[in-house]
Design a protein around this motif. Structure first.
Motif, PDB file in Angstrom:
ATOM      1  N   UNK B 136       1.656  13.094  -0.379  1.00  0.00           N
ATOM      2  CA  UNK B 136       1.870  12.798  -1.801  1.00  0.00           C
ATOM      3  C   UNK B 136       1.019  11.632  -2.286  1.00  0.00           C
ATOM      4  N   UNK B 137       0.559  10.774  -1.374  1.00  0.00           N
ATOM      5  CA  UNK B 137      -0.210   9.591  -1.796  1.00  0.00           C
ATOM      6  C   UNK B 137      -1.595   9.562  -1.132  1.00  0.00           C
ATOM      7  N   UNK B 138      -1.626   9.345   0.195  1.00  0.00           N
ATOM      8  CA  UNK B 138      -2.908   9.034   0.842  1.00  0.00           C
ATOM      9  C   UNK B 138      -3.855  10.234   0.887  1.00  0.00           C
ATOM     10  N   UNK B 139      -3.352  11.392   1.346  1.00  0.00           N
ATOM     11  CA  UNK B 139      -4.252  12.539   1.502  1.00  0.00           C
ATOM     12  C   UNK B 139      -4.604  13.199   0.174  1.00  0.00           C
ATOM     13  N   UNK B 140      -3.677  13.145  -0.784  1.00  0.00           N
ATOM     14  CA  UNK B 140      -3.998  13.754  -2.085  1.00  0.00           C
ATOM     15  C   UNK B 140      -5.085  12.925  -2.786  1.00  0.00           C
ATOM     16  N   UNK B 141      -5.023  11.615  -2.622  1.00  0.00           N
ATOM     17  CA  UNK B 141      -6.061  10.766  -3.232  1.00  0.00           C
ATOM     18  C   UNK B 141      -7.384  10.935  -2.482  1.00  0.00           C
ATOM     19  N   UNK B 237       1.069  10.613   9.647  1.00  0.00           N
ATOM     20  CA  UNK B 237      -0.230  10.385   8.981  1.00  0.00           C
ATOM     21  C   UNK B 237      -0.109   9.315   7.891  1.00  0.00           C
ATOM     22  N   UNK B 238       0.722   8.316   8.125  1.00  0.00           N
ATOM     23  CA  UNK B 238       0.921   7.266   7.124  1.00  0.00           C
ATOM     24  C   UNK B 238      -0.109   6.162   7.315  1.00  0.00           C
ATOM     25  N   UNK B 239      -0.358   5.417   6.251  1.00  0.00           N
ATOM     26  CA  UNK B 239      -1.344   4.333   6.334  1.00  0.00           C
ATOM     27  C   UNK B 239      -0.787   3.121   7.067  1.00  0.00           C
ATOM     28  N   UNK B 240       0.495   3.145   7.379  1.00  0.00           N
ATOM     29  CA  UNK B 240       1.110   1.965   7.998  1.00  0.00           C
ATOM     30  C   UNK B 240       0.612   1.717   9.418  1.00  0.00           C
ATOM     31  N   UNK B 277      -7.367  -4.804   5.965  1.00  0.00           N
ATOM     32  CA  UNK B 277      -5.915  -4.594   5.805  1.00  0.00           C
ATOM     33  C   UNK B 277      -5.533  -4.745   4.335  1.00  0.00           C
ATOM     34  N   UNK B 278      -6.169  -5.723   3.662  1.00  0.00           N
ATOM     35  CA  UNK B 278      -5.865  -5.952   2.242  1.00  0.00           C
ATOM     36  C   UNK B 278      -6.278  -4.773   1.376  1.00  0.00           C
ATOM     37  N   UNK B 279      -7.287  -4.000   1.830  1.00  0.00           N
ATOM     38  CA  UNK B 279      -7.752  -2.842   1.056  1.00  0.00           C
ATOM     39  C   UNK B 279      -7.049  -1.557   1.513  1.00  0.00           C
ATOM     40  N   UNK B 280      -6.103  -1.696   2.454  1.00  0.00           N
ATOM     41  CA  UNK B 280      -5.371  -0.511   2.935  1.00  0.00           C
ATOM     42  C   UNK B 280      -4.021  -0.373   2.240  1.00  0.00           C
TER      43      UNK B 280
END
Lengths: 150, 462
Positions: B136-141, B237-240, B277-280
Motif C-alpha cells: 500500500x505504501x512502499x511498492x506502490x510508490x 517487505x517493509x522498509x523497517x 536512514x533519514x531518507x528511508x
C-alpha cells in the motif's frame, strides 16, 4: 576461552549457555512453525494479487497518465474499504486512483467499483453518469464515463 | 535481474566500504562478512538515492538506474585505489571475557538462522505482495518511480492513504531494480527484503565478533532472532528492516571509527549511512539527529567528518521534504493536550515490548540472565551508542502521543516495528558490555594455601 572454567560462576555460566541455546532453538522452531502456518492460512488476506490479476486485462486500455475513479458500497473509513481501495491503487499504478468525493474524480474517464455483494451493477454506474464496461469478477466492475451527447 | 540488481548495488558499495572502514584486527571471514554486509546496505542506499536524484533531474528510470550504479561503482573504485595503501588501522579490540560451551551457542545461532531464513522464504513465497505497508505504501510508490515521466505521482497529494509525504529511499531502491530488469515483478521487493534481513543479521553478528569474538556473536545472533517482530517484518517487505540495518551500520561504523582514534573516513561513512536512514523513514531523520548529538560530544571537531558524510543524502532528503513532499500533519496540539494519550502510548509501547518475544524466549530475559550470571564489568563501555536508540524510542512515544491519527491503530500497526528499529542497536550495546573482560584486580584469587605454594622464589626466600 577455557580460562572461564576456573571462575567461581563457571558452572552457572555453563548452565546459562545451555539453557539460552536450548530456548533459542526451541523458539526458532516455534517461529518457523508460525510462519509456515501463517503462509498457508492467509496467503493474500487483502486480495492484492487477486485484484492485480483481475484488473490486468483492462490496464492496456487506460493511458498511464489517466486518473481512474473509484467508488464502493464499502465505506472507505473502515479497513475493508481502505484495503479494497489500496489494492486497486496498487493494481492500477502508475495511474492514480481517485475517490469519487474528490474534485479530480470529475475528470476521470475510467472507473472501478468494488461491491461487497452480487447486485444490479448498472444502476450505481448510471447514477454517476457511467456505462458499465466489464464485470471483472469477484464484485469488481469496470465502468467508462458516458460521452457527452450520447 | 531482479536479484542481481541488489547484488550490483552491494558490489558498487563494496569499494566505498573497503576504502572508508578502518582495517580491523579479526579473522578474515569476520572482516569480510562485516565489509560485505555494510557494502550491501551502503550500496543499496547510495544507488537508490542517486537514482532518485537523477529521476528528479529529468533522467528516464532506466538511464537513472544504470547511471547511478556506474557512478557509485566508479567513484568507489577511485576512492579505494587512492586510499587502499593509507587505510586506517583499527586498534585491536580489548580481550573479551570467555564464553563456556561457545560451540553450543554457535550451533544454536546456526539453527536459528536457518529456521529464520526458511520462515522468511516460506512467507515470501506464499504472500508475494508482502504486508500492508509494503503493497500500500512502499511498492506502490516504487511503481510510480519506475514508469517514465510518472515518478511525480509518488509524491502526488492526490495519492490517498499511501503516504506521499514519506521519504522515498526504499521505494527508489525497488524501482531501481525494476528499471534495470525491465519489468515490474514481485521478485525485486522480495529479493530486497531477503537481502536486507541477511545484511542486518550478518552486520549485527560480525560487528560483535570483531569486538568480542565469534563466541559472543553467536549468542547475540540467537538473542536477536528471538525478536518476533523481525520474523514478521522481514518477509513483509517493509522498509523497517533496511532502516534498522542502516541505523545499525551507522552506529557500527562510528564505533569502528572510535576504535581507530576517530578515523575520519569511517566517521564520514557513518554519517552517510545515517542520512540514508533519514531518507528511508521519518524515524530515520530522528535517528540522524540523535546520533549526531553523541558523535559531536565524543568526537568533538572530528564530528565534522560525520556531517560531511551525511551531507549529500541529507540535502537530498531535506530538498524532498521542502520542495516535493505534500504537507502532512504529523502531530497536533490537540493530541498533546490529552495526557491520557501519553499514558496509552507508554502502555502500548510497554505491551509491544513484552510481545517482542514469546515466553520464555524473549530478548530481555536472554540479556537479563546473561547480565545476572556474567556480571559485566562497570563502567559499561561504550555508553554513547545506547543514546540514539534510547532517544529514538522516546521520540516514538512522543509521536504516538501527539499524532492526530487513531492511536490504537497506530500502535497495532507500528508498535512492534518501532521496537524492531531500536533492538539491534540496544542488543549490540548489551553484548559489548557483557563481553568486556574483567579487570585483573577483580579476577578470582587462588585460595591462600595455593597462593603460598605458587609464591615466586624471591618472595619465598624472604
Amino acid at each position: 576461552m577455557s580460562a572461564g572454567i576456573s571462575h567461581p560462576r563457571a558452572w552457572w555460566r555453563k548452565v546459562t549457555v545451555v539453557v539460552l541455546a536450548s530456548v533459542a532453538v526451541y523458539n526458532a522452531l516455534i517461529q518457523f512453525g508460525l510462519s509456515d502456518r501463517f503462509s498457508s492460512l492467509r496467503a493474500d488476506p487483502f486480495n492484492v494479487m487477486e485484484m492485480q490479476s483481475r484488473v490486468s486485462p483492462i490496464l492496456d486500455r487506460i493511458p498511464p497518465t489517466e486518473r481512474v475513479g473509484f467508488f464502493s458500497d464499502v465505506p472507505l473509513s473502515g479497513s475493508a474499504g481502505r484495503a479494497a481501495f489500496l489494492a486497486a491503487q496498487h493494481a492500477f499504478a502508475p495511474r492514480i486512483l481517485v475517490r469519487e468525493d474528490v474534485p479530480a474524480a470529475k475528470q476521470a474517464r475510467y472507473w472501478l467499483a468494488v461491491f461487497s455483494k452480487e447486485q444490479d451493477y448498472v444502476t450505481p454506474g448510471t447514477q454517476r453518469g457511467l456505462v458499465m464496461e466489464r464485470d471483472l469478477g469477484a464484485y469488481l466492475i469496470f465502468y467508462r464515463r458516458r460521452e457527452a451527447g450520447r | 535481474m531482479n536479484v542481481l540488481s541488489w547484488l550490483a548495488a552491494g558490489a558498487a558499495g563494496w569499494f566505498w566500504v573497503q576504502a572508508l572502514l578502518p582495517r580491523v584486527t579479526a579473522p578474515a571471514w569476520i572482516r569480510h562478512t562485516l565489509a560485505a554486509s555494510v557494502a550491501l546496505i551502503f550500496g543499496t542506499g547510495a544507488t537508490a538515492s542517486l537514482f532518485f536524484a537523477l529521476l528528479w533531474a529529468g533522467a528516464s528510470p532506466t538511464a537513472a538506474a544504470w547511471t547511478s550504479d556506474a557512478l557509485i561503482l566508479a567513484s568507489g573504485a577511485a576512492v579505494w585505489l587512492l586510499r587502499r595503501r593509507r587505510a586506517t588501522e583499527s586498534a585491536p579490540a580489548n580481550p573479551a571475557r570467555p564464553v563456556p560451551l561457545a560451540w553450543l551457542g554457535a550451533v544454536a545461532a546456526a539453527v536459528c538462522t536457518l529456521a529464520f531464513f526458511a520462515g522468511v522464504y516460506v512467507v515470501l513465497t506464499a504472500s508475494p505482495q508482502g504486508d500492508w505497508d509494503a503493497w500500500a505504501v512502499w511498492n506502490v510508490r516504487a511503481r510510480f518511480l519506475a514508469h517514465e515521466g510518472l515518478w511525480r505521482n509518488a509524491v502526488s497529494p492526490e495519492l490517498a492513504f499511501s503516504h506521499p509525504e514519506s521519504p522515498l529511499l526504499w521505494s527508489a531502491a525497488v524501482a531501481r531494480a525494476w528499471s534495470e530488469s525491465g519489468a515490474i515483478a514481485q521478485a525485486a521487493p522480495q529479493a530486497g527484503s531477503l537481502l536486507a534481513s541477511l545484511a542486518l543479521l550478518l552486520l549485527f553478528a560480525s560487528a560483535i565478533a570483531v569486538r568480542a569474538g565469534w563466541q559472543w556473536a553467536a549468542l547475540a545472533a540467537s538473542a536477536l532472532l528471538m525478536t518476533t517482530s523481525l520474523w514478521r517484518s522481514a518477509p513483509g517487505q517493509l522498509a523497517d528492516v533496511p532502516l534498522a540495518a542502516m541505523m545499525l551500520a551507522s552506529v557500527v561504523s562510528a564505533l569502528l571509527s572510535q576504535q581507530a582514534v576517530w578515523s575520519a573516513p569511517a566517521l564520514a561513512l557513518s554519517g552517510a549511512l545515517a542520512s540514508m536512514a533519514a531518507f528511508t523513514k521519518n524515524e530515520g531523520l530522528a535517528f540522524l539527529v540523535f546520533l549526531a548529538i553523541p558523535i559531536a560530544t565524543v568526537a568533538r571537531l572530528r564530528a565534522l567528518w560525520w556531517f560531511a558524510g551525511a551531507g549529500p543524502v541529507l540535502m537530498l532528503s531535506l530538498a524532498f521534504r521542502f520542495l516535493l513532499a505534500p504537507d502532512a500533519q504529523m502531530v497536533s496540539g490537540e493530541s498533546f493536550r490529552q495526557l491520557s494519550r501519553l499514558w496509552t502510548a507508554l502502555q502500548g509501547m510497554g505491551t509491544e515490548f513484552w510481545k517482542l518475544g514469546d515466553f520464555p524466549a524473549h530478548p530481555l530475559l536472554f540479556i537479563a540472565l546473561l547480565f545476572f550470571v556474567f556480571r559485566p564489568t562497570r563502567p559499561w563501555r561504550p555508553l554513547w551508542p545506547v543514546l540514539p536508540p534510547a532517544l529514538l524510542l522516546v521520540a516514538d512515544i512522543v509521536f504516538l502521543w501527539g499524532s492526530p491519527e487513531d492511536q490504537a491503530n497506530l500502535l497495532r500497526s507500528a508498535g512492534d516495528r518501532l521496537w524492531l528499529q531500536a533492538m539491534p542497536m540496544l542488543l549490540l550495546c548489551a553484548f559489548l558490555w557483557l563481553a568486556q573482560a574483567e579487570p585483573e584486580s577483580t579476577k578470582q584469587q587462588p585460595p591462600p594455601e595455593e597462593r603460598r605454594k605458587t609464591k615466586p622464589a624471591s618472595v619465598a626466600k624472604r
